[in-house]
Design a protein around this motif. Structure first.
Motif, PDB file in Angstrom:
ATOM      1  N   UNK A  69      14.462 -14.782  11.640  1.00  0.00           N
ATOM      2  CA  UNK A  69      14.217 -13.882  12.777  1.00  0.00           C
ATOM      3  C   UNK A  69      14.056 -14.547  14.139  1.00  0.00           C
ATOM      4  N   UNK A  70      14.078 -15.880  14.193  1.00  0.00           N
ATOM      5  CA  UNK A  70      13.673 -16.509  15.460  1.00  0.00           C
ATOM      6  C   UNK A  70      14.827 -17.153  16.218  1.00  0.00           C
ATOM      7  N   UNK A  71      14.763 -17.048  17.542  1.00  0.00           N
ATOM      8  CA  UNK A  71      15.738 -17.695  18.411  1.00  0.00           C
ATOM      9  C   UNK A  71      15.593 -19.211  18.279  1.00  0.00           C
ATOM     10  N   UNK A  72      16.726 -19.909  18.343  1.00  0.00           N
ATOM     11  CA  UNK A  72      16.712 -21.362  18.145  1.00  0.00           C
ATOM     12  C   UNK A  72      15.812 -22.102  19.133  1.00  0.00           C
ATOM     13  N   UNK A  73      15.837 -21.680  20.386  1.00  0.00           N
ATOM     14  CA  UNK A  73      15.092 -22.449  21.383  1.00  0.00           C
ATOM     15  C   UNK A  73      13.582 -22.197  21.309  1.00  0.00           C
ATOM     16  N   UNK A  74      13.198 -21.170  20.578  1.00  0.00           N
ATOM     17  CA  UNK A  74      11.799 -20.754  20.526  1.00  0.00           C
ATOM     18  C   UNK A  74      10.871 -21.841  19.959  1.00  0.00           C
ATOM     19  N   UNK A  75      11.373 -22.620  19.029  1.00  0.00           N
ATOM     20  CA  UNK A  75      10.518 -23.623  18.388  1.00  0.00           C
ATOM     21  C   UNK A  75       9.981 -24.620  19.408  1.00  0.00           C
ATOM     22  N   UNK A  76      10.822 -24.944  20.377  1.00  0.00           N
ATOM     23  CA  UNK A  76      10.366 -25.913  21.376  1.00  0.00           C
ATOM     24  C   UNK A  76       9.367 -25.277  22.331  1.00  0.00           C
ATOM     25  N   UNK A  77       9.508 -23.973  22.537  1.00  0.00           N
ATOM     26  CA  UNK A  77       8.501 -23.267  23.341  1.00  0.00           C
ATOM     27  C   UNK A  77       7.162 -23.317  22.616  1.00  0.00           C
ATOM     28  N   UNK A  78       7.239 -23.092  21.310  1.00  0.00           N
ATOM     29  CA  UNK A  78       6.013 -23.163  20.498  1.00  0.00           C
ATOM     30  C   UNK A  78       5.385 -24.541  20.599  1.00  0.00           C
ATOM     31  N   UNK A  79       6.243 -25.532  20.547  1.00  0.00           N
ATOM     32  CA  UNK A  79       5.739 -26.905  20.608  1.00  0.00           C
ATOM     33  C   UNK A  79       5.034 -27.176  21.935  1.00  0.00           C
ATOM     34  N   UNK A  80       5.690 -26.804  23.052  1.00  0.00           N
ATOM     35  CA  UNK A  80       5.049 -27.069  24.352  1.00  0.00           C
ATOM     36  C   UNK A  80       3.712 -26.339  24.444  1.00  0.00           C
ATOM     37  N   UNK A  81       3.699 -25.069  24.026  1.00  0.00           N
ATOM     38  CA  UNK A  81       2.463 -24.295  24.143  1.00  0.00           C
ATOM     39  C   UNK A  81       1.393 -24.810  23.194  1.00  0.00           C
ATOM     40  N   UNK A  82       1.841 -25.415  22.126  1.00  0.00           N
ATOM     41  CA  UNK A  82       0.880 -25.982  21.188  1.00  0.00           C
ATOM     42  C   UNK A  82       0.097 -27.113  21.858  1.00  0.00           C
ATOM     43  N   UNK A  83       0.694 -27.731  22.861  1.00  0.00           N
ATOM     44  CA  UNK A  83       0.000 -28.795  23.598  1.00  0.00           C
ATOM     45  C   UNK A  83      -0.673 -28.253  24.846  1.00  0.00           C
ATOM     46  N   UNK A  84       0.071 -27.491  25.662  1.00  0.00           N
ATOM     47  CA  UNK A  84      -0.504 -27.127  26.964  1.00  0.00           C
ATOM     48  C   UNK A  84      -1.499 -25.968  26.855  1.00  0.00           C
ATOM     49  N   UNK A  86      14.862 -34.170  18.467  1.00  0.00           N
ATOM     50  CA  UNK A  86      14.720 -33.384  19.693  1.00  0.00           C
ATOM     51  C   UNK A  86      16.065 -33.100  20.348  1.00  0.00           C
ATOM     52  N   UNK A  87      16.333 -31.818  20.558  1.00  0.00           N
ATOM     53  CA  UNK A  87      17.574 -31.422  21.235  1.00  0.00           C
ATOM     54  C   UNK A  87      17.481 -31.836  22.700  1.00  0.00           C
ATOM     55  N   UNK A 143      20.826 -24.496  26.245  1.00  0.00           N
ATOM     56  CA  UNK A 143      21.804 -23.406  26.093  1.00  0.00           C
ATOM     57  C   UNK A 143      22.750 -23.685  24.914  1.00  0.00           C
ATOM     58  N   UNK A 144      22.801 -24.962  24.514  1.00  0.00           N
ATOM     59  CA  UNK A 144      23.596 -25.321  23.341  1.00  0.00           C
ATOM     60  C   UNK A 144      22.989 -24.655  22.089  1.00  0.00           C
ATOM     61  N   UNK A 145      21.667 -24.577  22.069  1.00  0.00           N
ATOM     62  CA  UNK A 145      20.982 -23.928  20.939  1.00  0.00           C
ATOM     63  C   UNK A 145      21.324 -22.437  20.912  1.00  0.00           C
ATOM     64  N   UNK A 146      21.431 -21.855  22.114  1.00  0.00           N
ATOM     65  CA  UNK A 146      21.801 -20.429  22.201  1.00  0.00           C
ATOM     66  C   UNK A 146      23.251 -20.242  21.743  1.00  0.00           C
ATOM     67  N   UNK A 147      24.112 -21.147  22.223  1.00  0.00           N
ATOM     68  CA  UNK A 147      25.550 -21.048  21.880  1.00  0.00           C
ATOM     69  C   UNK A 147      25.744 -21.098  20.368  1.00  0.00           C
ATOM     70  N   UNK A 201      26.607 -18.247  14.738  1.00  0.00           N
ATOM     71  CA  UNK A 201      25.690 -17.757  13.702  1.00  0.00           C
ATOM     72  C   UNK A 201      24.877 -18.862  13.051  1.00  0.00           C
ATOM     73  N   UNK A 202      24.652 -19.933  13.810  1.00  0.00           N
ATOM     74  CA  UNK A 202      23.905 -21.074  13.255  1.00  0.00           C
ATOM     75  C   UNK A 202      22.432 -20.976  13.638  1.00  0.00           C
ATOM     76  N   UNK A 203      21.636 -20.536  12.709  1.00  0.00           N
ATOM     77  CA  UNK A 203      20.194 -20.386  12.954  1.00  0.00           C
ATOM     78  C   UNK A 203      19.455 -21.657  12.561  1.00  0.00           C
ATOM     79  N   UNK A 204      18.736 -22.214  13.500  1.00  0.00           N
ATOM     80  CA  UNK A 204      17.845 -23.320  13.132  1.00  0.00           C
ATOM     81  C   UNK A 204      16.598 -22.659  12.549  1.00  0.00           C
ATOM     82  N   UNK A 205      16.305 -22.974  11.302  1.00  0.00           N
ATOM     83  CA  UNK A 205      15.215 -22.268  10.626  1.00  0.00           C
ATOM     84  C   UNK A 205      13.952 -23.106  10.502  1.00  0.00           C
TER      85      UNK A 205
END
Lengths: 425, 266
Positions: free
Chosen positions: A225-240, A282-283, A289-293, A299-303
């Motif tokens: 269910x998750x967008x590919x780039x979201x994991x890195x958002x989670x990571x940043x917020x996990x720190x900041x 790390x991408x 935007x490569x993750x979005x592409x 249809x390549x979901x990073x899970x």
């Protein structure tokens, strides 16, 4: 050599541009609730930093320092990696900043993250902090760039010495290191640790961690269910936003959004899942935007990301706040993989590949990153143990000129064809 | 009607075309890539059609590969170079497990499993010292033809060490050998040049696995001195196709034939 003066004009200029971009993203009609909140909180984080710039209570740190400690001392943490990236991105000046680093004699062989940090520091573009804190483990290039920052800005620095393994004794040692960090910050800033506030943030951090794990669990669903780039958002917020209500709010909103998708049996809107991928490194920050592409077009979901995970046995105890933070650090995102043996990395990759039913893995082969030295072991491990192929995408985390967007896209296209042919046979 | 298909590989320096008739090679040719993908591909296919007395309409399917493959408007489909190479190499060497492809400006190494599936690949498109352009630039500097350089290298009993990994610095190193006192025999210098490239390609290959059978293709596979240098490092005998440059175009043509058959069947 010390910098002559701190010139925060560039920093404020970058903020203006960043805020504009964040607000635009948050207000987009297609923006989900979690997306809106993400950008709103990103603005809030930098607004707080701007205000702290005026008050002079910033502590600069990379992604290797438990920020709960900094918050509990009523100081404001500034994540140097994301700030560097954000400034270069907002001002569209990756090339210029890397050229500045070269002018100051920082060699191209150095990781571009640290070249950029060096360039900003030499130019005095970062706001002046009261201290720098960093850890020696994982990305040990921080030992160089943080000391450079500290020297140029003439402010005290503290290095958390990190053990190689995480046995009971090692956690005790790490706890002691954090205690010393608190002492240094108390001495240099004149502020006292608010232990009650720290305990409270540990309770919140536990909640945050549980939500984090729930999100990871939800990504096991097919389609993911998750967008590919979201994991890195989670990571940043996990720190900041570590141990903060804002962090919990974002994690919860995202969890709810993903849960709803999973319950409905739908994936990311507009994405037909074709491949499930494991991300091993790390991408490139300049080409998310490569993750979005890859997700939308292929249809390549990073899970799952092996770098962005908590070990299952990490439990925080507010009555032992520093020990809890040591455990969280050692078993949490980035450092549970970046520190320690490659065998552990292979084990984690294989475990995740099985649990998330992946078709392939991607290693973003970052130029000049010593961590990329263990690619072969991880790739062989995945292939030999469970028959999962790994794409090796040559790139540079901060330098878009090193491998172009099209070259990376072509590399991925080759990999998707490889996965396609495996699926057919 | 007899089915004819074409595969086109647009490389950095040359464009390769293979035309298949009922699975057999009717034509293969190489043209210089002097223009953008579309023009290079058109020129190359026109030459192929002239040679075979065919018209474009006689081709049931055209498949393009190479970095600029998407710029070929008359292609029915495109595939990446690894997919095409794998297909082409398997046609000639069914038991292949490792493919090393060294082209003018790039190199790729990949493994194929028993079922013919590619399972790992690695590319070098970042560094001229790891591709054919390295040899070209050295030959130019030494004012020798590649052929002379190869002959000279094969005569050498030993080779100098070229330690620099960058083409530009390697040139300086080679220059220092040519002006050394006492002089270093030219055979040893050019042998060192081939050793240097072989060493880089071997390093690239070690990023995946070197499992026999190992096939070497790409334009540089025609260079006997390079093949000799690489063979010393690779434990098994390197297999080199007769026309190593056309393998990806051959693979593209084979894939084109498969697609054309599917269309015909439908």
């Amino acid at each position: 050599m010390k910098i002559d003066e701190v010139k925060t004009d560039m920093w404020f200029k970058a903020m203006d541009s960043w805020f504009g971009m964040c607000r635009h993203m948050a207000e987009k009609p297609s923006s989900s609730k979690a997306n809106k909140l993400y950008y709103e909180l990103y603005v809030k984080y930098y607004e707080r930093l701007i205000s702290a710039t005026e008050k002079g209570n910033i502590v600069v740190h990379p992604t290797s320092v438990p920020t709960e400690i900094i918050y509990a001392m009523d100081l404001v943490p500034m994540l140097v990696t994301s700030s560097t990236w954000q400034m270069a991105y907002s001002l569209k000046m990756f090339d210029k900043v890397l050229a500045i680093a070269k002018d100051y004699g920082i060699m191209d062989e150095t990781c571009s993250v640290h070249r950029m940090i060096g360039a900003f520091a030499f130019k005095g573009w970062f706001p002046k902090p009261v201290a720098f804190v960093y850890a020696a483990g994982g990305c040990d290039a921080f030992c160089g760039s943080s000391r450079l920052l500290s020297h140029l800005y003439d402010v005290p620095t503290y290095c958390i010495d990190t053990p190689y393994h995480y046995t009971g004794q090692d956690i005790a040692y790490l706890t002691l290191q954090l205690d010393e960090m608190v002492n240094l910050l108390e001495e240099t800033t004149g502020r006292k640790m608010d232990w009650d506030r720290l305990k409270e943030s540990i309770t919140i951090a536990q909640k945050q961690m549980e939500l984090f794990q729930e999100i990871r669990e939800l990504r096991k669903a097919v389609p993911s269910p998750m967008e590919n780039r979201r994991a890195w958002q989670l990571n940043w917020f996990n720190w900041i936003y570590a141990g903060s209500d804002d962090g919990v709010a974002f994690f919860r909103t995202l969890r709810d959004e993903l849960k709803e998708r999973v319950e409905k049996g739908v994936g990311v809107p507009g994405v037909e899942e074709k491949f499930r991928l494991l991300d091993l490194f790390m991408a490139p920050a300049h080409s998310f935007k490569l993750l979005d592409w890859m997700q939308k077009e292929r249809g390549a979901n990073i899970v799952s990301e092996t770098l962005i995970r908590y070990d299952n046995d990490v439990v925080l105890n507010p009555d032992k706040p520093l020990e809890s933070l040591a455990r969280k650090w050692a078993g949490g995102p980035l450092w549970n993989e970046l520190q320690g043996t490659t065998d552990d990395v292979v084990r984690a990759a294989v475990e995740d590949a099985k649990a998330y039913k992946v078709d392939g893995a991607i290693w973003w082969d970052n130029n000049s990153c010593r961590q990329c030295g263990c690619i072969r072991m991880t790739r062989d491990g995945l292939l030999d143990k469970i028959g999962i192929p790994t794409a090796l995408v040559t790139c540079d985390i901060m330098d878009p000129a090193f491998t172009t967007y099209d070259e990376m896209k072509d590399s991925l296209a080759q990999f998707f064809e490889l996965l396609d042919s495996r699926e057919r046979s | 009607m007899v089915m004819k298909v074409a595969g086109i590989d647009i490389g950095e320096l040359t464009t390769k075309v293979v035309i298949l008739e009922e699975g057999n090679i009717l034509y293969h040719g190489i043209a210089i890539t002097a223009d953008k993908a579309e023009i290079a591909a058109r020129k190359a296919i026109e030459i192929a059609l002239q040679h075979t007395n065919l018209a474009m309409l006689d081709l049931s399917y055209v498949l393009a590969t190479g970095m600029t493959r998407n710029g070929v408007s008359f292609a029915n489909d495109t595939k990446t170079i690894i997919t095409c190479l794998a297909k082409g190499v398997r046609r000639l060497f069914p038991d292949v497990r490792t493919v090393i492809d060294v082209g003018a400006e790039s190199a790729a190494v990949f493994n194929i499993d028993g079922a013919g599936r590619v399972d790992s690949f690695t590319l070098n498109d970042k560094c001229g010292a790891g591709s054919g352009v390295f040899l070209e630039s050295m030959a130019k500097m030494l004012e020798m033809s590649i052929e002379d350089m190869v002959d000279e290298a094969l005569r050498a009993d030993k080779a100098v060490t070229i330690s620099n990994t960058c083409t530009i610095f390697a040139e300086q190193e080679v220059l220092s050998y040519t002006f050394a006192v006492p002089p270093v025999p030219m055979a040893e210098i050019v042998a060192g040049i081939h050793e240097s490239l072989a060493s880089r390609i071997f390093g690239l290959a070690k990023r995946v696995r070197i499992v026999p059978e190992v096939v070497l293709c790409g334009g540089v596979a025609k260079n006997r001195a390079f093949v000799k240098s690489l063979n010393k490092r690779v434990e098994s005998e390197l297999l080199v196709p007769e026309e190593p440059q056309i393998i990806s175009a051959l693979g593209a043509a084979l894939l084109a034939a498969e697609s054309a058959t599917v269309i015909k069947g439908n």
